[in-house]
Design an enzyme around this catalytic site. Structure first.
Site, PDB file in Angstrom:
ATOM      1  N   ILE A   1       0.968  -1.244  -0.081  1.00 17.62           N
ATOM      2  CA  ILE A   1      -0.040  -0.028  -0.124  1.00 17.62           C
ATOM      3  C   ILE A   1       1.069   1.010  -0.141  1.00 17.62           C
ATOM      4  CG2 ILE A   1      -2.038  -0.880   0.995  1.00 17.62           C
ATOM      5  CD1 ILE A   1      -1.148  -0.072   3.868  1.00 17.62           C
ATOM      6  N   PRO A   2       1.481   1.600  -1.036  1.00 15.65           N
ATOM      7  CA  PRO A   2       2.498   2.719  -1.231  1.00 15.65           C
ATOM      8  C   PRO A   2       1.488   3.875  -0.934  1.00 15.65           C
ATOM      9  CG  PRO A   2       1.884   1.929  -3.114  1.00 15.65           C
ATOM     10  CD  PRO A   2       1.383   0.950  -2.451  1.00 15.65           C
ATOM     11  N   HIS A   3       1.976   4.999  -0.137  1.00 14.92           N
ATOM     12  CA  HIS A   3       1.454   6.296   0.258  1.00 14.92           C
ATOM     13  C   HIS A   3       2.498   7.276   0.562  1.00 14.92           C
ATOM     14  CE1 HIS A   3       1.487   3.687   3.991  1.00 14.92           C
ATOM     15  NE2 HIS A   3       1.936   4.865   4.429  1.00 14.92           N
ATOM     16  N   PRO A   4       2.059   8.527   0.563  1.00 11.60           N
ATOM     17  CA  PRO A   4       2.915   9.325   0.994  1.00 11.60           C
ATOM     18  C   PRO A   4       3.018   9.381   2.644  1.00 11.60           C
ATOM     19  CG  PRO A   4       1.084  10.342  -0.313  1.00 11.60           C
ATOM     20  CD  PRO A   4       0.734   9.172  -0.014  1.00 11.60           C
TER      21      PRO A   4
END
Lengths: 582, 124
Positions: free
Chosen positions: B35-38
């Site tokens: 779950i890539p996210h900033p």
């Protein structure tokens, strides 16, 4: 005070060791009482010597007090007095009693050593030259500085140093008036404002010491000799009127002194200019009405003995002349006290009142005018200093008579009521109150201002980085019993936010989320940090406003620890116990 | 995908923010999902939460805790921390559903995926 300064001023050798042993924190009553005895003797000696020298100098100058010299003398004396205080000793202007109260309220009883000499010398020159001021204020200041300095030498804590400072005041006032109760009551009522065994016992010892020394050196005599008091019920009723008048004259005296003070400030930035100009006016008043200048106790004695050979009209003129001369002297900032002018004004008011009664009701018999003069003195002390007990005991002691207790109490409390109707604070306290520094020991306001957040800081906390994954944070959490964790900016000591474990429980208990979530994601930017120098009072407001139990603390933006509401309450309780001697 | 509707200027910023977050710790949840996210919510980029799904062929080693290569990445963009945590929580919950990773391997359409997720959370 820097440790070096403290050491450099200590006397050397065995005396130092002996004094320091006396001042150990675990001292018993006996040690404190010995210290109070020493302080009382020293301050009593300073007071007696000052009074003696002023009387010698004032009467020694009498042959020269005519013409231009009479006009110039108070101005020159005031100028020299201010130069001594301000330039030689570099001390603030005035009689110094507010500085003494400030030392108790905000300074932990600490005063500079030079204060033992500055106003003593300044008032000697000023009052001897004819300034319309007393020696009691400078005596209070000098005695307080002696008590504070000896307290420093003894190495006592702040609370005991304040008590010894007050013991110096008690010894000085007791010595100068030969009135031990007055010294003790004044030191408690005006200086310490704290009635407990911890204050009463040492101050009583100091008062006894100061008085006994005065009696040994000057003899045991009442300051004011008088005809026996005989005040009946009608006189007592009339004293109620005198009490109201005393209150009004007190207000007039205090207000006019403040007015002159304000005018002096506007007159010139150079403090010496108003001193000289107003001193010339005082000299002019002295030319017209010689009784209006100087310490004035001769006038008070004459009023008490009904020996003032003046008409009713001239008595009124003298009353207001004295009031004007005293306001000009005290308002200009020269070193001189309020006590003596208050007493002289009170005696003149009482005498004028008695003369007025005789003039208005020629066939009636009233008490001796001296009796009215005496109760008038108590009324002015009660009104001007807002210290009714001091006024009552002073008159009781300096006249050695108890017969007049009912009129004394009546006049004093009514004068106090009138004075407080116009001014919430006494002439000593209004400036401190205006600056928010009138903080009495044991009061909420004092304790809340005394304690800083840094004093109750919990530095044993584990801050975490905002970049720490929650699985790492869980390991920290397991080793701690805390519920709040401060979060710092990555790679710095800058505060970023706070993690409230209870509020983030759902995320922390999610086995998958803890792998992919960073602390920065679950922290809250609130509460905002407070500075380490924030007072307890301010911190309590923030706790209430933000409805939080823990606040992060920073110093110059750097995180230094946490402060909790419960630790503040705990420290408050301990401080209250320390300040009230509970 | 919805992410295409973002302003082109935001792409580079977002890519850097997502890579920065990955450098701190891998966002692979296990079961082949990441779950890539900033690092921080990006209200400057998105007004409402966005979920972009990327099927990777071949699967990529994402330093997952179960060491399985990642075949599906959910790019999570949120305007606030609360929404972000809620989205992450829902994805993590769905992953615990037996057969969800196999469902993802079938590369469902947007509507199929949405329907499946709704069904999982309805049962919850």
């Amino acid at each position: 005070m820097a440790a070096e300064d403290k050491r450099s001023f200590l006397p050397s050798g065995a005396l130092v060791r002996r004094l320091q042993v006396l001042g150990q924190p675990e001292e018993h009553w006996g040690r404190l009482l010995v210290m109070a005895l020493v302080v009382g003797l020293a301050s009593g000696a300073a007071a007696v010597l000052l009074r003696r020298l002023v009387h010698l100098a004032f009467h020694g100058l009498a042959p020269y007090r005519h013409g231009a010299v009479a006009l110039l003398l108070p101005a020159l004396g005031g100028l020299l007095g201010v130069l001594i205080v301000a330039r030689v000793f570099r001390e603030p202007a005035g009689h110094g009693v507010p500085e003494v109260i400030r030392a108790v309220c905000r300074g932990g009883g600490g005063m500079r050593k030079r204060a033992m000499f500055s106003r003593w010398l300044g008032s000697l020159v000023n009052v001897a030259s004819g300034a319309s001021a007393g020696l009691e204020g400078p005596t209070v200041y000098t005695g307080a500085a002696i008590g504070s300095t000896l307290g420093g030498w003894f190495g006592v804590d702040e609370r005991r140093r304040s008590v010894l400072l007050a013991a110096g005041v008690a010894g000085g006032i007791s010595g100068i008036f030969n009135a031990p109760m007055t010294g003790m009551i004044f030191a408690i009522e005006v200086v310490l404002a704290e009635w407990s065994a911890h204050t009463i016992v040492p101050l009583a010892i100091a008062s006894v010491a100061g008085t006994e020394l005065s009696r040994l050196l000057l003899g045991d005599r009442a300051s004011f000799l008088h005809a026996p008091f005989e005040m009946g019920p009608r006189d007592l009723a009339l004293c109620a009127v005198l009490g109201l008048l005393a209150g009004l004259v007190s207000v007039l005296f205090v207000k006019s002194t403040h007015l002159v003070h304000g005018l002096s400030d506007r007159l010139s930035k150079n403090r010496l200019v108003p001193v000289v100009l107003l001193g010339l006016v005082v000299g002019g008043i002295g030319l017209v009405s010689p009784d209006a200048i100087g310490e004035g106790y001769d006038v008070a004695s004459a009023a008490i003995d009904d020996q003032l050979e003046l008409s009713l009209g001239l008595c009124v003129v003298l009353l207001f002349g004295k009031l004007l001369a005293s306001s000009l002297t005290l308002g200009s900032g020269t070193p001189g006290g309020i006590f003596a002018p208050s007493l002289v004004l009170g005696s003149l008011l009482g005498d004028t009142f008695a003369r007025g009664l005789r003039a208005a009701f020629p066939g009636e018999q009233f008490a001796h005018p001296g009796s009215y003069a005496l109760v008038g003195m108590a009324g002015l002390v009660a009104g001007v200093m807002q210290a009714p007990l001091t006024g009552i005991f002073l008159v009781l002691e300096v006249t050695r008579g108890y017969d007049v207790i009912l009129p004394l109490m009546t006049v004093s409390v009514l004068a106090l009521l009138v004075a407080r109707r116009f001014d919430r604070y006494s002439i000593y306290n209004w400036e401190l109150a205006r600056r928010g520094e009138l903080l009495r020991p044991g009061t909420d306001q004092r304790i809340l201002t005394d304690i800083r957040v840094r004093d109750v800081l919990d530095a044993e906390v584990t801050p975490v980085s905002e970049d720490m994954p929650l699985e790492g944070f869980l390991r920290v959490l397991k080793l701690s019993r805390r519920n709040n964790f401060p979060v710092l900016r990555a790679g710095s000591e800058q505060y970023a936010g706070m993690v409230d474990v209870a509020a983030t429980r759902e995320v922390l208990l999610d086995p998958e989320l803890v792998h992919v979530t960073l602390v920065g994601m679950i922290m809250s930017p609130t509460p905002q940090p407070v500075d380490a120098d924030t007072t307890l009072s301010e911190a309590m407001e923030i706790f209430e406003r933000d409805r939080v139990w823990v606040l992060p603390v920073t110093r110059q933006g750097r995180f230094v620890g946490l402060v909790s509401k419960s630790s503040l309450f705990d420290h408050y309780r301990r401080e209250l116990n320390a300040q009230t001697g509970a | 995908m919805r992410a295409r509707a973002l302003a082109p200027a935001a792409h580079a910023t977002l890519l850097e923010a997502v890579l920065e977050r990955e450098r701190l710790a891998a966002t692979a949840l296990g079961h082949g999902v990441a779950i890539p996210h900033p690092r921080q919510p990006r209200p400057d980029v998105v007004e409402a939460a966005r979920l972009s799904v990327v099927f990777l062929d071949p699967p990529v080693d994402w330093a997952a805790i179960d060491r399985l290569p990642v075949h599906t990445a959910f790019l999570v963009l949120s305007p606030s921390t609360a929404v972000h945590l809620q989205l992450l929580s829902r994805i993590a919950y769905a992953l615990r559903e037996p057969g969800f990773d196999e469902f993802l391997l079938e590369r469902p359409s947007k509507s199929e995926l949405a329907q499946h997720l709704r069904a999982i959370h309805k049962d919850a």
